[in-house]
Design a protein around this motif. Sequence first.
Motif, PDB file in Angstrom:
ATOM      1  N   LEU A  85       0.823  -1.209   0.000  1.00  0.00           N
ATOM      2  CA  LEU A  85       0.000   0.000   0.000  1.00  0.00           C
ATOM      3  C   LEU A  85       0.864   1.268   0.000  1.00  0.00           C
ATOM      4  O   LEU A  85       0.515   2.262  -0.638  1.00  0.00           O
ATOM      5  CB  LEU A  85      -0.932  -0.013   1.210  1.00  0.00           C
ATOM      6  CG  LEU A  85      -2.067  -1.051   1.140  1.00  0.00           C
ATOM      7  CD1 LEU A  85      -2.743  -1.206   2.490  1.00  0.00           C
ATOM      8  CD2 LEU A  85      -3.084  -0.681   0.068  1.00  0.00           C
ATOM      9  N   PHE A 106       0.309   5.432  -0.391  1.00  0.00           N
ATOM     10  CA  PHE A 106      -0.275   5.760   0.910  1.00  0.00           C
ATOM     11  C   PHE A 106       0.832   5.926   1.952  1.00  0.00           C
ATOM     12  O   PHE A 106       1.875   5.261   1.880  1.00  0.00           O
ATOM     13  CB  PHE A 106      -1.245   4.659   1.345  1.00  0.00           C
ATOM     14  CG  PHE A 106      -2.413   4.478   0.418  1.00  0.00           C
ATOM     15  CD1 PHE A 106      -3.494   5.344   0.474  1.00  0.00           C
ATOM     16  CD2 PHE A 106      -2.431   3.459  -0.517  1.00  0.00           C
ATOM     17  CE1 PHE A 106      -4.577   5.187  -0.380  1.00  0.00           C
ATOM     18  CE2 PHE A 106      -3.498   3.284  -1.377  1.00  0.00           C
ATOM     19  CZ  PHE A 106      -4.583   4.160  -1.309  1.00  0.00           C
ATOM     20  N   ASP A 110      -1.913   5.447   7.089  1.00  0.00           N
ATOM     21  CA  ASP A 110      -3.049   5.008   6.271  1.00  0.00           C
ATOM     22  C   ASP A 110      -2.862   3.562   5.796  1.00  0.00           C
ATOM     23  O   ASP A 110      -3.818   2.781   5.762  1.00  0.00           O
ATOM     24  CB  ASP A 110      -3.217   5.930   5.066  1.00  0.00           C
ATOM     25  CG  ASP A 110      -3.730   7.306   5.452  1.00  0.00           C
ATOM     26  OD1 ASP A 110      -4.295   7.425   6.557  1.00  0.00           O
ATOM     27  OD2 ASP A 110      -3.561   8.251   4.660  1.00  0.00           O
ATOM     28  N   ALA A 111      -1.629   3.218   5.430  1.00  0.00           N
ATOM     29  CA  ALA A 111      -1.364   1.857   4.962  1.00  0.00           C
ATOM     30  C   ALA A 111      -1.621   0.842   6.065  1.00  0.00           C
ATOM     31  O   ALA A 111      -2.217  -0.215   5.840  1.00  0.00           O
ATOM     32  CB  ALA A 111       0.073   1.746   4.452  1.00  0.00           C
ATOM     33  N   MET A 127      -5.419   0.547   6.620  1.00  0.00           N
ATOM     34  CA  MET A 127      -6.058  -0.228   5.554  1.00  0.00           C
ATOM     35  C   MET A 127      -5.702  -1.705   5.657  1.00  0.00           C
ATOM     36  O   MET A 127      -6.551  -2.570   5.425  1.00  0.00           O
ATOM     37  CB  MET A 127      -5.636   0.313   4.190  1.00  0.00           C
ATOM     38  CG  MET A 127      -6.227   1.668   3.857  1.00  0.00           C
ATOM     39  SD  MET A 127      -5.685   2.261   2.242  1.00  0.00           S
ATOM     40  CE  MET A 127      -6.497   3.853   2.167  1.00  0.00           C
ATOM     41  N   GLY A 186      -3.286   4.403  -5.411  1.00  0.00           N
ATOM     42  CA  GLY A 186      -3.443   5.649  -4.680  1.00  0.00           C
ATOM     43  C   GLY A 186      -4.860   6.053  -4.375  1.00  0.00           C
ATOM     44  O   GLY A 186      -5.086   7.059  -3.709  1.00  0.00           O
ATOM     45  N   GLU A 187      -5.835   5.273  -4.844  1.00  0.00           N
ATOM     46  CA  GLU A 187      -7.248   5.578  -4.586  1.00  0.00           C
ATOM     47  C   GLU A 187      -7.694   4.849  -3.320  1.00  0.00           C
ATOM     48  O   GLU A 187      -7.566   3.623  -3.228  1.00  0.00           O
ATOM     49  CB  GLU A 187      -8.100   5.140  -5.770  1.00  0.00           C
ATOM     50  CG  GLU A 187      -7.765   5.866  -7.067  1.00  0.00           C
ATOM     51  CD  GLU A 187      -8.238   7.311  -7.035  1.00  0.00           C
ATOM     52  OE1 GLU A 187      -9.162   7.611  -6.256  1.00  0.00           O
ATOM     53  OE2 GLU A 187      -7.673   8.131  -7.780  1.00  0.00           O
ATOM     54  N   SER A 188      -8.227   5.559  -2.371  1.00  0.00           N
ATOM     55  CA  SER A 188      -8.558   4.976  -1.070  1.00  0.00           C
ATOM     56  C   SER A 188      -9.663   3.930  -1.141  1.00  0.00           C
ATOM     57  O   SER A 188      -9.546   2.835  -0.580  1.00  0.00           O
ATOM     58  CB  SER A 188      -8.969   6.080  -0.091  1.00  0.00           C
ATOM     59  OG  SER A 188      -7.899   6.945   0.158  1.00  0.00           O
ATOM     60  N   ALA A 189     -10.766   4.253  -1.834  1.00  0.00           N
ATOM     61  CA  ALA A 189     -11.902   3.338  -1.879  1.00  0.00           C
ATOM     62  C   ALA A 189     -11.536   1.982  -2.504  1.00  0.00           C
ATOM     63  O   ALA A 189     -11.854   0.926  -1.936  1.00  0.00           O
ATOM     64  CB  ALA A 189     -13.070   3.971  -2.620  1.00  0.00           C
ATOM     65  N   ALA A 226      -8.590   0.621  -2.652  1.00  0.00           N
ATOM     66  CA  ALA A 226      -7.644  -0.046  -1.753  1.00  0.00           C
ATOM     67  C   ALA A 226      -8.373  -0.665  -0.561  1.00  0.00           C
ATOM     68  O   ALA A 226      -8.055  -1.776  -0.129  1.00  0.00           O
ATOM     69  CB  ALA A 226      -6.590   0.948  -1.277  1.00  0.00           C
ATOM     70  N   ILE A 227      -9.353   0.048  -0.038  1.00  0.00           N
ATOM     71  CA  ILE A 227     -10.159  -0.492   1.066  1.00  0.00           C
ATOM     72  C   ILE A 227     -10.916  -1.737   0.608  1.00  0.00           C
ATOM     73  O   ILE A 227     -10.942  -2.761   1.306  1.00  0.00           O
ATOM     74  CB  ILE A 227     -11.126   0.584   1.589  1.00  0.00           C
ATOM     75  CG1 ILE A 227     -10.354   1.680   2.319  1.00  0.00           C
ATOM     76  CG2 ILE A 227     -12.184  -0.031   2.502  1.00  0.00           C
ATOM     77  CD1 ILE A 227     -11.189   2.877   2.695  1.00  0.00           C
TER      78      ILE A 227
END
Length: 392
Positions: free
Chosen positions: A237, A242, A246-247, A250, A297-300, A302-303
Amino acid sequence: MLVPSLAGITLAAVHGYSLGVMIPPLEAEFGWSRAQIAAGPLVISFIALIGAPLVGIGVDRHGPRRIAIIGVLLFCAALAFTASAGPAILSWWLRWALLGIAVMFINPVVWTAAINSLFDRNRGKALALALCGTGVSAAIVPPLTNALVESHGWRAAYLALAGFSALIVLPLVVLLFRSGIDRARADAGPTAVAAALVPGVSARDGLRSPTFLKLAAAIFVFGISTIALTTNAVPVLRDKGFDAGDAAAMAGLIGIGSIAGRLLGGFLLDMFDAKKVAAVSTLAPVLSALLLVALPGESAPAIAACLLLGLALGTEVDACAYLAARHFGMAAFGTLFGAINGLLLFGAGLAPLVANYVYDTARSYDPVLWALAPLCLLSAVLFLQLGAYPDF
């Protein structure tokens, strides 16, 4: 009895889920490459090839309780000793060798043997509840370790993890952990244990059977592909843009997804053919890899990738333990599942090394992510080749 089993399985994953957070500070302090650091789990994997089957034999002969108590003490001591690693890479590998010996005594064979000896009709649900420990570890260990490292350094983090583990897990195991195997030994003696439990195939016949080979190969391929991503979730991540906090947060979602997948999988294993449940679950990591590659790099995304990976991992060991008990019975369950789990642990050690070697060479984890699709498909095919359950 499921409470100490849950705690023990949580403990058995602490060293693996903390490693991803430890890699950057170790790399910065000692100048080791990521592949050198990730070779620690590979040391455990070689030990597991022999150690897991031997512990399984010990479970069959002496019962899980004695093995579990010894294992918790050894593992917490070995985890604390890891904090004393010096600048020589051999000192790091030596401490992982001690961890490898210790973790054999608390590997899933110990806990699942106890559960399988007490549950039949709701065996899938019972295994799922206990094996949620892996998800608990995946959910809490990365962020907890990251907080400890940022506030006190990596050495203090290892000491704190060991201390917390001993204070929580050891009393639960001593006070509550029992099994049908232990009861049979107390009532009839070690020689009558096999006869007192559910009948099953002998260790020799089981090891020679095509079903054993297919099941072992399926879980090995699935394990080596997904663990390469799971244990390196934080570095992967971070490679995707990230920051460390944040990494780690996640990566903790893998544990939440694993808990959800494990509980759902437990119900499905009791309702449907377990080989089909296992085969379907192996395809979820493919979506995780595609999301991370296509939308860096997109949060959604990656989640979603972490949650999907967790859902797949939720049926990994419990489906294998369930299938092993249904296909081979309990007469030599510890030996047979110990051999399978030894292969899984070998893959768990090999995967981080290969993944980080790829990163050191390509400066990217993308080749690892692309490799997940064919490996997961092969695992699904092997699961589907298992036959019907024998009637014991």
